[in-house]
Scaffold this motif. Sequence first.
Motif, short mmCIF file in Angstrom:
data_model
loop_
_atom_site.label_atom_id
_atom_site.label_comp_id
_atom_site.label_asym_id
_atom_site.label_seq_id
_atom_site.Cartn_x
_atom_site.Cartn_y
_atom_site.Cartn_z
N GLY A 1 0.83 -1.15 0.15
CA GLY A 1 0.05 -0.09 0.02
C GLY A 1 0.53 1.23 -0.11
O GLY A 1 2.00 1.26 0.06
N GLY A 2 0.03 2.16 -0.04
CA GLY A 2 0.95 3.64 -0.14
C GLY A 2 0.13 4.71 0.24
O GLY A 2 -1.03 4.67 0.61
N GLY A 3 0.68 6.10 -0.01
CA GLY A 3 -0.23 7.29 0.41
C GLY A 3 -0.51 7.26 1.88
O GLY A 3 0.40 6.76 2.76
N PHE A 4 -1.39 8.06 1.99
CA PHE A 4 -1.80 8.29 3.58
C PHE A 4 -2.12 7.07 4.23
O PHE A 4 -1.88 6.91 5.39
CB PHE A 4 -2.94 9.18 3.37
N SER A 5 -2.91 6.13 3.71
CA SER A 5 -3.48 5.07 4.38
C SER A 5 -2.42 3.92 4.58
O SER A 5 -2.45 3.04 5.48
CB SER A 5 -4.81 4.19 3.78
N GLY A 6 -1.25 4.00 3.72
CA GLY A 6 -0.27 2.72 3.67
C GLY A 6 -0.90 1.53 3.14
O GLY A 6 -1.61 1.20 2.63
N ALA A 7 -0.64 0.55 4.21
CA ALA A 7 -1.02 -0.74 4.01
C ALA A 7 -2.27 -1.25 4.85
O ALA A 7 -2.56 -2.44 5.18
CB ALA A 7 0.09 -1.84 4.45
N HIS A 8 -2.89 -0.26 5.45
CA HIS A 8 -4.19 -0.75 6.53
C HIS A 8 -5.16 -1.13 5.71
O HIS A 8 -6.09 -1.96 6.25
CB HIS A 8 -4.71 0.88 6.95
N SER A 9 -5.23 -1.26 4.35
CA SER A 9 -6.21 -1.98 3.56
C SER A 9 -5.79 -3.46 3.15
O SER A 9 -6.54 -4.08 2.41
CB SER A 9 -7.06 -1.03 2.65
N ASP A 10 -4.58 -3.71 3.26
CA ASP A 10 -3.93 -4.89 2.72
C ASP A 10 -4.35 -6.14 3.58
O ASP A 10 -3.20 -6.59 4.11
CB ASP A 10 -2.34 -4.60 2.54
N ILE A 11 -5.36 -6.41 3.79
CA ILE A 11 -5.66 -7.30 4.65
C ILE A 11 -6.34 -8.72 3.91
O ILE A 11 -6.63 -9.70 4.76
CB ILE A 11 -6.83 -7.08 5.80
N ALA A 12 -6.47 -8.69 2.74
CA ALA A 12 -7.04 -9.83 1.89
C ALA A 12 -5.83 -10.90 1.72
O ALA A 12 -5.37 -11.11 0.56
CB ALA A 12 -7.51 -9.47 0.68
N HIS A 13 -5.39 -11.61 2.76
CA HIS A 13 -4.40 -12.50 2.76
C HIS A 13 -5.11 -13.88 3.36
O HIS A 13 -5.71 -13.68 4.49
CB HIS A 13 -3.20 -11.99 3.23
N PRO A 14 -4.57 -14.99 2.75
CA PRO A 14 -4.99 -16.34 3.51
C PRO A 14 -4.40 -16.21 5.16
O PRO A 14 -5.33 -16.77 5.65
CB PRO A 14 -4.52 -17.23 2.72
N GLU A 15 -3.39 -15.78 5.22
CA GLU A 15 -2.99 -15.95 6.70
C GLU A 15 -3.52 -14.96 7.53
O GLU A 15 -3.83 -15.30 8.86
CB GLU A 15 -1.35 -15.21 6.65
N VAL A 16 -4.14 -13.79 7.07
CA VAL A 16 -4.95 -12.98 7.86
C VAL A 16 -6.43 -13.89 8.21
O VAL A 16 -6.84 -13.59 9.60
CB VAL A 16 -5.26 -11.66 7.31
N ALA A 17 -6.79 -14.38 7.18
CA ALA A 17 -8.35 -15.03 7.20
C ALA A 17 -7.98 -16.14 8.23
O ALA A 17 -8.90 -16.32 9.00
CB ALA A 17 -8.73 -15.29 5.76
N HIS A 18 -7.13 -16.73 8.04
CA HIS A 18 -6.98 -17.96 9.13
C HIS A 18 -6.62 -17.48 10.57
O HIS A 18 -7.12 -18.12 11.34
CB HIS A 18 -5.70 -18.75 8.39
N ALA A 19 -5.81 -16.59 10.77
CA ALA A 19 -5.72 -16.03 12.20
C ALA A 19 -7.23 -15.58 12.72
O ALA A 19 -7.53 -15.70 13.88
CB ALA A 19 -4.69 -14.75 12.11
N MET A 20 -7.97 -15.12 11.81
CA MET A 20 -9.08 -14.66 12.30
C MET A 20 -10.03 -15.74 12.63
O MET A 20 -10.59 -15.81 13.78
CB MET A 20 -9.95 -13.64 11.29
#
Length: 98
Positions: A71-90
């Motif tokens: 990600g970049g800009g003002f929000s950086g990587a805040h929206s970069d959550i579409a990953h199998p690792e993130v879904a699995h942890a949730m």
Amino acid sequence: MVLYPKAAGVKDQFVLAATKFPKYGGIGTFGVQGLADGRAEDLEMQPATFDYGFEKGRVYNLEASTVIKNGGGFSGAHSDIAHPEVAHAMWEAVLAAP
């Protein structure tokens, strides 16, 4: 951790304490800190096949900068959550509930 200190500094809210954590800080940067009974545990985010063994009533701070990083800009990587690792942890956390 570039924008938070500047924004908090506008109101004199960013004061570094004698410890490694500031008096005020973003939970995304430092995780949940200061629980009196040691219920918080710091872990690295793991592959989508990992068994975290989450327990009810505990707080787990997952350091995920190796996964959530695009990600970049003002929000950086805040929206970069579409990953199998993130879904699995949730889902591991959801399924650990009673």
